[in-house]
Design a protein around this motif. Structure first.
Motif, PDB file in Angstrom:
ATOM      1  N   ALA A 165       1.035  -1.141   0.073  1.00  0.00           N
ATOM      2  CA  ALA A 165       0.036  -0.005  -0.045  1.00  0.00           C
ATOM      3  C   ALA A 165       0.920   1.194  -0.113  1.00  0.00           C
ATOM      4  CB  ALA A 165      -1.055  -0.016   1.168  1.00  0.00           C
ATOM      5  N   ASN A 166       2.215   1.109   0.120  1.00  0.00           N
ATOM      6  CA  ASN A 166       3.223   2.020   0.144  1.00  0.00           C
ATOM      7  C   ASN A 166       2.730   3.020   1.306  1.00  0.00           C
ATOM      8  OD1 ASN A 166       5.417   3.386  -0.883  1.00  0.00           O
ATOM      9  ND2 ASN A 166       4.198   4.565  -2.299  1.00  0.00           N
ATOM     10  N   VAL A 167       2.648   2.416   2.634  1.00  0.00           N
ATOM     11  CA  VAL A 167       2.230   3.379   3.611  1.00  0.00           C
ATOM     12  C   VAL A 167       3.015   2.957   5.009  1.00  0.00           C
ATOM     13  CG1 VAL A 167       0.231   4.363   2.945  1.00  0.00           C
ATOM     14  CG2 VAL A 167       0.290   2.371   4.397  1.00  0.00           C
ATOM     15  N   SER A 168       3.321   3.739   5.782  1.00  0.00           N
ATOM     16  CA  SER A 168       4.064   3.401   7.014  1.00  0.00           C
ATOM     17  C   SER A 168       3.325   4.228   8.060  1.00  0.00           C
ATOM     18  CB  SER A 168       5.582   4.011   7.093  1.00  0.00           C
ATOM     19  OG  SER A 168       6.179   3.311   6.227  1.00  0.00           O
ATOM     20  N   TYR A 169       3.447   3.624   9.346  1.00  0.00           N
ATOM     21  CA  TYR A 169       2.629   4.466  10.544  1.00  0.00           C
ATOM     22  C   TYR A 169       3.202   4.028  11.743  1.00  0.00           C
ATOM     23  CZ  TYR A 169      -0.111   0.094  11.302  1.00  0.00           C
ATOM     24  OH  TYR A 169      -0.409  -1.158  11.597  1.00  0.00           O
ATOM     25  N   ASP A 170       3.117   4.925  12.683  1.00  0.00           N
ATOM     26  CA  ASP A 170       3.681   4.593  14.008  1.00  0.00           C
ATOM     27  C   ASP A 170       2.680   3.951  14.890  1.00  0.00           C
ATOM     28  OD1 ASP A 170       6.167   6.099  13.092  1.00  0.00           O
ATOM     29  OD2 ASP A 170       5.157   7.981  13.938  1.00  0.00           O
ATOM     30  N   VAL A 171       3.347   3.346  15.883  1.00  0.00           N
ATOM     31  CA  VAL A 171       2.497   2.650  16.929  1.00  0.00           C
ATOM     32  C   VAL A 171       3.243   2.885  18.331  1.00  0.00           C
ATOM     33  CG1 VAL A 171       1.914   0.140  17.898  1.00  0.00           C
ATOM     34  CG2 VAL A 171       2.103   0.520  15.403  1.00  0.00           C
ATOM     35  N   SER A 172       2.286   3.693  19.138  1.00  0.00           N
ATOM     36  CA  SER A 172       3.061   4.026  20.220  1.00  0.00           C
ATOM     37  C   SER A 172       3.017   2.913  21.558  1.00  0.00           C
ATOM     38  CB  SER A 172       2.196   5.397  20.867  1.00  0.00           C
ATOM     39  OG  SER A 172       1.015   5.030  20.848  1.00  0.00           O
ATOM     40  N   GLU A 173       3.662   2.900  22.546  1.00  0.00           N
ATOM     41  CA  GLU A 173       3.831   2.053  23.567  1.00  0.00           C
ATOM     42  C   GLU A 173       2.338   1.475  23.849  1.00  0.00           C
ATOM     43  OE1 GLU A 173       6.887   1.203  24.378  1.00  0.00           O
ATOM     44  OE2 GLU A 173       6.299  -0.346  25.839  1.00  0.00           O
ATOM     45  N   GLY A 174       2.571  -0.079  24.002  1.00  0.00           N
ATOM     46  CA  GLY A 174       1.325  -0.258  24.375  1.00  0.00           C
ATOM     47  C   GLY A 174       0.035  -0.694  23.526  1.00  0.00           C
ATOM     48  N   ASP A 175       0.242  -0.121  22.258  1.00  0.00           N
ATOM     49  CA  ASP A 175      -0.844   0.151  21.414  1.00  0.00           C
ATOM     50  C   ASP A 175      -0.606  -1.153  20.357  1.00  0.00           C
ATOM     51  OD1 ASP A 175      -3.193   0.736  20.297  1.00  0.00           O
ATOM     52  OD2 ASP A 175      -2.309   2.612  19.349  1.00  0.00           O
ATOM     53  N   THR A 176      -1.631  -1.630  19.635  1.00  0.00           N
ATOM     54  CA  THR A 176      -1.412  -2.876  18.930  1.00  0.00           C
ATOM     55  C   THR A 176      -1.554  -2.371  17.101  1.00  0.00           C
ATOM     56  OG1 THR A 176      -3.974  -3.216  18.523  1.00  0.00           O
ATOM     57  CG2 THR A 176      -2.802  -4.062  20.397  1.00  0.00           C
ATOM     58  N   ILE A 177      -1.011  -3.140  16.474  1.00  0.00           N
ATOM     59  CA  ILE A 177      -0.959  -3.120  14.957  1.00  0.00           C
ATOM     60  C   ILE A 177      -2.077  -2.660  14.318  1.00  0.00           C
ATOM     61  CG2 ILE A 177      -0.155  -4.145  12.783  1.00  0.00           C
ATOM     62  CD1 ILE A 177       2.254  -5.205  14.553  1.00  0.00           C
ATOM     63  N   ALA A 178      -3.081  -3.154  14.540  1.00  0.00           N
ATOM     64  CA  ALA A 178      -4.500  -2.813  13.982  1.00  0.00           C
ATOM     65  C   ALA A 178      -5.156  -1.491  14.525  1.00  0.00           C
ATOM     66  CB  ALA A 178      -5.386  -3.868  14.078  1.00  0.00           C
ATOM     67  N   ARG A 179      -4.967  -1.541  15.870  1.00  0.00           N
ATOM     68  CA  ARG A 179      -5.752  -0.464  16.383  1.00  0.00           C
ATOM     69  C   ARG A 179      -4.870   0.987  15.948  1.00  0.00           C
ATOM     70  NH1 ARG A 179      -6.540  -2.618  22.519  1.00  0.00           N
ATOM     71  NH2 ARG A 179      -7.724  -4.498  21.883  1.00  0.00           N
ATOM     72  N   ALA A 180      -3.628   0.932  16.068  1.00  0.00           N
ATOM     73  CA  ALA A 180      -2.623   2.104  15.716  1.00  0.00           C
ATOM     74  C   ALA A 180      -2.881   2.394  14.079  1.00  0.00           C
ATOM     75  CB  ALA A 180      -1.252   1.922  15.784  1.00  0.00           C
ATOM     76  N   ALA A 181      -3.179   1.375  13.320  1.00  0.00           N
ATOM     77  CA  ALA A 181      -3.427   1.627  11.967  1.00  0.00           C
ATOM     78  C   ALA A 181      -4.813   2.379  11.702  1.00  0.00           C
ATOM     79  CB  ALA A 181      -3.568   0.585  11.168  1.00  0.00           C
ATOM     80  N   THR A 182      -5.721   2.029  12.515  1.00  0.00           N
ATOM     81  CA  THR A 182      -7.004   2.744  12.433  1.00  0.00           C
ATOM     82  C   THR A 182      -6.828   4.305  13.037  1.00  0.00           C
ATOM     83  OG1 THR A 182      -8.058   0.774  13.239  1.00  0.00           O
ATOM     84  CG2 THR A 182      -9.558   2.650  12.931  1.00  0.00           C
ATOM     85  N   ARG A 183      -6.083   4.489  14.068  1.00  0.00           N
ATOM     86  CA  ARG A 183      -5.669   5.842  14.603  1.00  0.00           C
ATOM     87  C   ARG A 183      -4.824   6.561  13.458  1.00  0.00           C
ATOM     88  NH1 ARG A 183      -6.786   4.452  19.766  1.00  0.00           N
ATOM     89  NH2 ARG A 183      -5.697   2.468  20.471  1.00  0.00           N
ATOM     90  N   ALA A 184      -4.269   6.022  12.786  1.00  0.00           N
ATOM     91  CA  ALA A 184      -3.406   6.726  11.530  1.00  0.00           C
ATOM     92  C   ALA A 184      -4.255   6.976  10.351  1.00  0.00           C
ATOM     93  CB  ALA A 184      -2.162   5.854  11.193  1.00  0.00           C
ATOM     94  N   GLY A 185      -5.734   6.589  10.286  1.00  0.00           N
ATOM     95  CA  GLY A 185      -6.421   6.909   9.168  1.00  0.00           C
ATOM     96  C   GLY A 185      -6.638   5.722   8.336  1.00  0.00           C
ATOM     97  N   LEU A 186      -5.911   4.636   8.410  1.00  0.00           N
ATOM     98  CA  LEU A 186      -6.018   3.653   7.425  1.00  0.00           C
ATOM     99  C   LEU A 186      -6.953   2.487   7.662  1.00  0.00           C
ATOM    100  CD1 LEU A 186      -2.162   2.525   7.502  1.00  0.00           C
ATOM    101  CD2 LEU A 186      -2.980   4.196   6.052  1.00  0.00           C
ATOM    102  N   GLY A 187      -7.366   2.001   6.591  1.00  0.00           N
ATOM    103  CA  GLY A 187      -8.451   1.094   6.753  1.00  0.00           C
ATOM    104  C   GLY A 187      -7.993  -0.354   6.682  1.00  0.00           C
ATOM    105  N   PHE A 188      -7.624  -0.679   7.996  1.00  0.00           N
ATOM    106  CA  PHE A 188      -6.884  -1.916   8.400  1.00  0.00           C
ATOM    107  C   PHE A 188      -8.406  -2.700   8.803  1.00  0.00           C
ATOM    108  CE2 PHE A 188      -4.713  -5.147  10.537  1.00  0.00           C
ATOM    109  CZ  PHE A 188      -3.500  -5.116  10.245  1.00  0.00           C
ATOM    110  N   PRO A 189      -8.488  -3.945   8.177  1.00  0.00           N
ATOM    111  CA  PRO A 189      -9.780  -4.692   8.329  1.00  0.00           C
ATOM    112  C   PRO A 189      -9.704  -5.394   9.839  1.00  0.00           C
ATOM    113  CG  PRO A 189      -8.515  -5.693   6.512  1.00  0.00           C
ATOM    114  CD  PRO A 189      -7.505  -4.505   6.959  1.00  0.00           C
ATOM    115  N   TYR A 190     -10.837  -5.176  10.551  1.00  0.00           N
ATOM    116  CA  TYR A 190     -10.945  -5.706  11.937  1.00  0.00           C
ATOM    117  C   TYR A 190     -12.444  -5.734  12.147  1.00  0.00           C
ATOM    118  CZ  TYR A 190     -12.512  -1.092  13.509  1.00  0.00           C
ATOM    119  OH  TYR A 190     -13.313   0.073  13.978  1.00  0.00           O
ATOM    120  N   ASP A 191     -12.649  -6.502  13.355  1.00  0.00           N
ATOM    121  CA  ASP A 191     -14.031  -6.530  13.692  1.00  0.00           C
ATOM    122  C   ASP A 191     -14.207  -6.431  15.475  1.00  0.00           C
ATOM    123  OD1 ASP A 191     -17.082  -6.782  14.094  1.00  0.00           O
ATOM    124  OD2 ASP A 191     -17.021  -8.541  12.633  1.00  0.00           O
TER     125      ASP A 191
END
Ligand code: FAD
Length: 337
Positions: A9-35
């Motif tokens: 997808a040609n993107v990178s994003y940051d994950v802060s301490e204690g956060d998870t890979i999917a939740r941080a992606a959503t915080r970065a405005g990305l459409g990471f699939p989850y439920d």
């Protein structure tokens, strides 16, 4: 802080301490699939191409042997240890209108709704909006792992988040919330999350189906739909199921809405008709999915349908909706666990 890169997808994003890979992606405005966000559904599975990952929730139930062999991880529970490169198909429909944020909430009020459902009202330290039908993660005091709970209110400021929560016998989070939490106490909150929100751009009659713990998101959706100009004149049918009459609730909240009895209709259903406490019940009996099928038949395919509740109820509802030929785009639910 770790950096996650998704080369496809040609993107990178940051994950802060204690956060998870999917939740941080959503915080970065990305459409990471989850439920579900609690490691149960596996919709947030990704492949680890480079880097190291451990889990917030040990052995998330969604993971299987093949995942381990193929270096696939459950994104909502995956904690990066340093920078990682991953493979996951991003989808626009998973982007969040309100960016989920970690904050805390002070309990301002508790209201008992039934013998086992209570409304918990929190004032957020950092207000954040949400769409009607979305959920937040509550870190109950002394409990490992935050649980998902749907909000029942409608808010423009996001200052207050209200949750209607059903006590689960011996449940860790619900025992903590019901028996330990006092007005004035603070809990960790994260959100909003979830895709089963009210579609105001879908000008159809609305069917809300709920049982037990599913009350909260259906109340939020009904409240917002009743107030929506775009949905003016549309019928809102609310079918609520419980085992016996003491489980039945929701009508008082709907009665407060403009149009109740005219375009807003409430149908309670009980399933344990043999129970002595059910004697004298004159309403509908059986299961929510059967009652809805009998009430609306082929009309269901023309409705916008929202549903929430325990897994068995949700599965039965989904089966009925598929049989009724409801297009998938008109079916909205988050899986409860
Ligand atoms: C999207 C969603 C929305 C929901 N909305 C509502 C609602 O509005 N009202 C309501 O009453 N209930 C709701 N639930 C159910 C709720 O999240 C809890 O499952 C339920 O309250 C039981 O929690 P418990 O800890 O008391 O029970 P327990 O039996 O102790 O725990 C069971 C639940 O906790 C999860 N869990 C266990 N360990 C962990 C861990 N380490 N980390 C994360 N999760 C863990 C399990 O996956 C399971 O969901 C929702 C669930 C989901 C997924």
């Amino acid at each position: 802080m770790a950096k996650i890169t998704i080369p496809a997808a040609n993107v990178s994003y940051d994950v802060s301490e204690g956060d998870t890979i999917a939740r941080a992606a959503t915080r970065a405005g990305l459409g990471f699939p989850y439920d579900c966000n609690v490691g149960e559904c596996g919709n947030c599975r990704f492949e680890l191409l480079e880097g190291e990952v451990t889990y917030l929730r040990e052995n998330p139930p969604a993971i299987n042997e093949r995942d381990v062999q193929r270096k696939r991880y459950i994104g909502c529970q995956a904690l990066p240890h340093g920078d990682c490169t991953i493979k996951v198909p991003l989808r626009d429909n998973f982007k969040s209108k309100f960016i989920p944020a970690r904050t805390s909430g002070k309990l301002t009020e508790m209201i008992d709704i039934t013998h086992d459902i209570r409304e918990f009202r929190f004032a957020l330290e950092q207000p954040n909006g949400f769409l009607p039908g979305q959920y937040g993660l509550i870190a109950a005091p002394g409990v490992n792992g935050a649980r998902a709970y749907s909000m029942c209110n409608v808010t423009s400021s996001g200052e207050q988040w209200h949750f209607q929560i059903r006590r689960v016998p011996n449940g860790k989070a619900t025992t903590s919330l019901f028996d330990q939490l006092k007005v004035g106490d603070t809990v960790g909150l994260d959100g909003p999350f979830g895709m089963a929100y009210l579609r105001e751009d879908a000008p159809r009659d609305i069917l809300c189906l709920a049982g037990g713990s599913g009350l909260s998101p259906m109340i939020s959706i009904s409240r917002a739909a009743a107030a929506s100009e775009a949905l003016e004149g549309r019928n809102i049918h609310f079918v609520y199921g419980g085992r016996t009459p003491r489980d039945i609730c929701g009508e008082e909240m709907l009665k407060e809405l403009r149009g109740f009895g005219e375009r807003i209709h409430y149908t309670p259903v009980i399933s344990m008709t043999d129970d002595p406490s059910s004697a004298g019940w004159t309403g509908k009996t059986g299961f929510v999915h059967d009652v809805a099928e009998n009430m609306f038949g082929e009309k269901i395919a023309q409705m916008e349908v929202y549903f929430a509740g325990p897994p068995l109820m949700a599965q039965a509802v989904m089966k009925m909706l598929i049989k009724a030929k409801l297009p998938a785009s008109q079916m909205h639910f988050d899986q409860f666990y």
